[in-house]
Scaffold this active site. Structure first.
Site, PDB file in Angstrom:
ATOM      1  N   ASP A 178      45.253  52.560  36.012  1.00 43.06           N
ATOM      2  CA  ASP A 178      43.908  51.489  35.672  1.00 43.06           C
ATOM      3  C   ASP A 178      42.764  52.118  35.472  1.00 43.06           C
ATOM      4  O   ASP A 178      42.438  53.659  35.967  1.00 43.06           O
ATOM      5  CB  ASP A 178      43.987  50.702  36.939  1.00 43.06           C
ATOM      6  CG  ASP A 178      43.030  49.765  36.858  1.00 43.06           C
ATOM      7  OD1 ASP A 178      43.172  48.596  36.071  1.00 43.06           O
ATOM      8  OD2 ASP A 178      42.013  49.597  37.852  1.00 43.06           O
ATOM      9  N   HIS A 194      37.586  45.910  43.118  1.00 45.69           N
ATOM     10  CA  HIS A 194      38.389  46.728  42.236  1.00 45.69           C
ATOM     11  C   HIS A 194      38.161  48.201  42.491  1.00 45.69           C
ATOM     12  O   HIS A 194      37.065  48.677  42.597  1.00 45.69           O
ATOM     13  CB  HIS A 194      37.965  46.461  40.697  1.00 45.69           C
ATOM     14  CG  HIS A 194      38.347  45.045  40.204  1.00 45.69           C
ATOM     15  ND1 HIS A 194      38.724  44.645  38.939  1.00 45.69           N
ATOM     16  CD2 HIS A 194      38.284  43.913  41.012  1.00 45.69           C
ATOM     17  CE1 HIS A 194      38.990  43.430  38.966  1.00 45.69           C
ATOM     18  NE2 HIS A 194      38.612  43.053  40.220  1.00 45.69           N
TER      19      HIS A 194
END
Length: 233
Positions: free
Chosen positions: A7, A150
């Protein structure tokens, strides 16, 4: 089979307009088992951090100002990734930033043929449902209570658990085929990402019936009245 779940966090949505990668997190899987090997790097983006982006991942330009440039870590990333398949959620987004940074660093891009997108998988498996990482973690019962903002490594770890569940769950690789190379866990890992201990590999046992067992079975079959598998015999 080696796969890398990864990610990224960025300054925005489009590397072509000058947005940059500021974080990457990678988790290694071998035969759909987490090995414990990870890669996590923050980058100095050499530009400002838009407030909208900072609100998502919490990374300020002050925090990133003393971090390495992507070009200084490009070879380390390529070495970790190797020739593995790369798994990401909304993978085209992550690949676009990864390859844009590789190009800036004078490195060849990573082929899209190596891309596995869990968002595309989710759309096929659950049409009409929400396909965000949060929504899918809820659907598959994956704890994300610690995900306040995040973060590339945190999201890669959540995605790893999601990917395992979406591709058959933790029964994959339990060694039912009798193939030791497939069944044996990677030597580098002792516990799974969920803390579960991994048992040592054991050779499969033979389960052939003995002559006495076969005789009793034949006697039992002969005693059955109108067994359907004998019809038409």
């Amino acid at each position: 089979m080696r796969e890398i779940i990864f990610d990224t966090e960025t300054t925005g949505f489009d590397p072509k307009s000058g947005d940059r990668m500021v974080e990457i997190g990678c988790v290694e899987l071998v035969d759909r088992r987490e090995t414990g090997n990870t890669l996590h790097i923050y980058f100095n983006p050499e530009r400002d951090m838009p407030a909208q982006a900072e609100a998502v991942h919490g990374l300020s330009i002050q925090f990133l100002s003393d971090k390495p440039l992507f070009a200084d870590k490009a070879d380390e990333i390529l070495a970790f990734v190797g020739d593995a398949q790369l798994v990401a959620h909304n993978a085209r987004f992550d690949f676009s930033f990864l390859n844009a940074e590789m190009a800036r660093a004078g490195r060849a891009g990573i082929s899209m043929d190596r891309m596995i997108c869990t968002q595309d998988m989710a759309r096929k498996m659950h049409p009409g449902a929400k396909h965000t990482l949060d929504a899918l973690c809820t659907r598959y019962g994956i704890d994300r209570s610690h995900r306040v903002k995040h973060g590339a490594l945190l999201d890669a770890e959540l995605l790893m658990h999601l990917y395992i569940e979406m591709t058959g769950g933790r029964q994959i690789g339990l060694g039912l085929t009798g193939n030791r190379e497939v069944a044996q866990p990677s030597p580098s890992f002792v516990t799974g990402g969920d803390g579960a201990s991994q048992r040592a590999y054991r050779e499969p046992r033979a389960h052939a019936a003995t002559p006495a067992e076969l005789a009793r079975h034949n006697e039992f079959v002969a005693s059955l009245n109108q067994a359907i598998w004998l019809e038409g015999a």
